[in-house]
Design a protein around this motif. Structure first.
Motif, short mmCIF file in Angstrom:
data_model
loop_
_atom_site.label_atom_id
_atom_site.label_comp_id
_atom_site.label_asym_id
_atom_site.label_seq_id
_atom_site.Cartn_x
_atom_site.Cartn_y
_atom_site.Cartn_z
N VAL A 48 1.11 -1.14 -0.09
CA VAL A 48 0.02 0.23 -0.33
C VAL A 48 0.58 1.09 -0.31
CG1 VAL A 48 -1.77 -1.37 1.39
CG2 VAL A 48 -0.14 0.00 2.72
N GLN A 49 0.53 2.55 -0.42
CA GLN A 49 0.95 4.07 -0.24
C GLN A 49 0.13 4.22 0.46
OE1 GLN A 49 3.43 5.03 -2.01
NE2 GLN A 49 3.34 6.77 -0.44
N PRO A 50 1.31 4.78 1.64
CA PRO A 50 0.37 5.61 2.74
C PRO A 50 -0.46 6.78 2.10
CG PRO A 50 2.45 4.46 3.57
CD PRO A 50 2.10 4.58 2.00
N VAL A 51 -1.20 7.78 2.93
CA VAL A 51 -1.93 9.04 3.10
C VAL A 51 -0.93 9.92 2.95
CG1 VAL A 51 -4.60 7.52 3.07
CG2 VAL A 51 -2.76 8.72 4.81
N ALA A 52 -0.96 11.07 2.49
CA ALA A 52 0.29 11.75 3.08
C ALA A 52 0.25 12.44 4.96
CB ALA A 52 0.57 12.94 2.12
N ASP A 53 -1.12 12.71 4.87
CA ASP A 53 -1.58 13.50 5.78
C ASP A 53 -2.25 12.35 6.61
OD1 ASP A 53 -1.49 14.28 8.34
OD2 ASP A 53 -2.59 16.29 7.63
N PRO A 54 -2.86 11.43 7.85
CA PRO A 54 -3.74 10.84 8.27
C PRO A 54 -3.45 11.57 9.25
CG PRO A 54 -1.18 10.20 9.52
CD PRO A 54 -0.65 11.05 7.75
N HIS A 55 -3.67 12.83 10.28
CA HIS A 55 -4.31 13.67 10.89
C HIS A 55 -5.29 14.28 10.49
CE1 HIS A 55 -1.52 13.35 14.08
NE2 HIS A 55 -0.76 13.47 13.15
N SER A 56 -5.13 14.01 8.82
CA SER A 56 -6.53 15.17 8.12
C SER A 56 -7.57 14.23 7.13
CB SER A 56 -6.06 15.89 7.16
OG SER A 56 -5.38 15.51 5.91
N TYR A 57 -7.16 13.08 6.86
CA TYR A 57 -8.05 12.04 6.31
C TYR A 57 -9.05 11.73 6.65
CZ TYR A 57 -9.75 7.90 3.75
OH TYR A 57 -10.20 6.32 2.90
#
Length: 371
Positions: A48-57
């Motif tokens: 998988v490719q992690p999201v750039a900012d998990p805080h804003s997902y």
């Protein structure tokens, strides 16, 4: 039986036992049928490719194990019997025969451990939480949720019972001893820090100390590897996702926040998150309060899948617990659920559980989306 848990750890778990008993009596833990685990085949972190900012997902996700299959450390091992062990309660127990084993607890950990030690074919029954594919065909001895049924146990003629204090009624356990069945009680404390100790205790009970040591070492190595992989994609230390574990049974009106000493604290920190319950001094398992939730301001809420479903999904949960809507988790609908029989099954599959939850946290688009 030697175990490495501290006295304070045992004391914390003893304090949780009454709450566990309440949750069991109200239908807590895994669902009654045991038909709970999601179909395996979830992605791994390498996929998988992690999201750039998990805080804003924004949005919910469901964690799925990449594989639910067991991986025995040995093939057809020969237990060293007879043996005498001193169990976690200080009781001396002599085991002559491990050919018909019942391994029972609220988490499904002991049965999985017996299977991974190479004695899967010796298991003759199961509890509700032991729902991995290799044992799902075995008869239940907890047909009413998580209550031990004496008749169901005796019908299986076990030669050894391994259990802890998380299941009841305790009178049933005493009845089994009076019937002449060796009963070995292992420590009930569950966390990522106690996995290796639990494995060694179960291995000692079945006469496979060498296999137990090998399985404990392998499991710890896998946990360490998972933690290292997660650390590479999680926010820096001190900036992790503010996370809480919410135990929900909507039909029974049960909403509990799990805190320090419940095991979920180790799970959250293992995922690179900030365990908010520990941060504010929330210990054990306590009923949800609006003040508590608002004070915590979690960004992510971990739940059991059946628990979330029991409220009618995310919308139903937000309606049932309105204070959640005033938290970042509620505003962003950041609810991560996982099968009831897997998410707290601290044991040989702990590394796989960590990885599945990490995918749901840090690459949620790749995870199965919750309703």
């Amino acid at each position: 039986m030697s175990n490495g848990s501290s006295w304070s750890g045992r004391a914390r778990m003893l304090a949780l036992v009454p709450v566990l008993a309440l949750l069991v009596a109200c239908g807590g833990g895994a669902p009654e049928g045991g038909d709970d685990p999601a179909a395996p085949g979830g992605p791994t972190l390498a996929d998988v490719q992690p999201v750039a900012d998990p805080h804003s997902y924004v949005g919910p996700s469901t964690a799925r194990l990449a594989s639910a299959s067991v991986d025995p450390i040995a093939e057809n091992p020969e237990p060293e019997l007879p043996l005498t062990v001193t169990d976690a309660q200080g009781t001396s127990v002599t085991v002559h025969d491990a050919s018909r084993i019942l391994a029972l607890d609220l988490y499904g950990s002991t049965a999985r451990t017996v299977y991974e030690l190479g004695l899967g074919e010796n298991l003759v029954g199961r509890d509700t939480s032991s729902a991995f594919p290799e044992v799902s065909h075995l008869p239940l001895v907890t047909p009413s949720g998580h209550e031990l049924n004496a008749e169901a146990i005796l019908e299986l003629a076990p030669t050894l019972i391994i259990t802890d204090t998380s299941l009841g009624p305790w009178d049933v356990v005493l009845q089994m001893r009076e019937a002449g069945i060796p009963v070995v009680v292992v420590d009930a404390e569950r966390s990522l820090e106690t996995v290796d100790d639990l494995i060694r205790q179960v291995a000692a009970a079945v006469g496979l100390p060498d296999e137990g040591e090998a399985l404990a070492e392998r499991t710890q190595e896998r946990i360490d590897t998972a933690r290292a992989e997660i650390a590479e994609i999680a926010p820096p230390a001190g900036e992790g996702l503010r996370t809480v574990f919410l135990y929900v049974r909507g039909g029974s009106g049960i909403y509990y926040l799990f805190g320090q000493g419940s095991g979920t604290d180790s799970l959250i920190t293992g995922l690179g998150g900030v365990d908010v319950a520990t941060e504010i001094g929330w210990t054990g398992m306590q009923p949800v309060t609006d003040e508590g939730l608002i004070a915590m301001q979690p960004e992510v809420v971990l739940l059991m899948t059946k628990g979330l479903e029991s409220t009618g999904g995310v919308d139903g949960l937000l309606e049932a617990v309105p204070a959640l809507a005033s938290t970042p988790a509620g505003e962003n609908r950041r609810f991560v659920d996982m099968a009831d029989t897997e998410i707290l099954s601290f044991g040989p599959a702990s590394a796989e559980v960590l990885e599945a939850l990490a995918v749901a946290l840090y690459a949620p688009d790749a995870a199965q989306v919750a309703s």
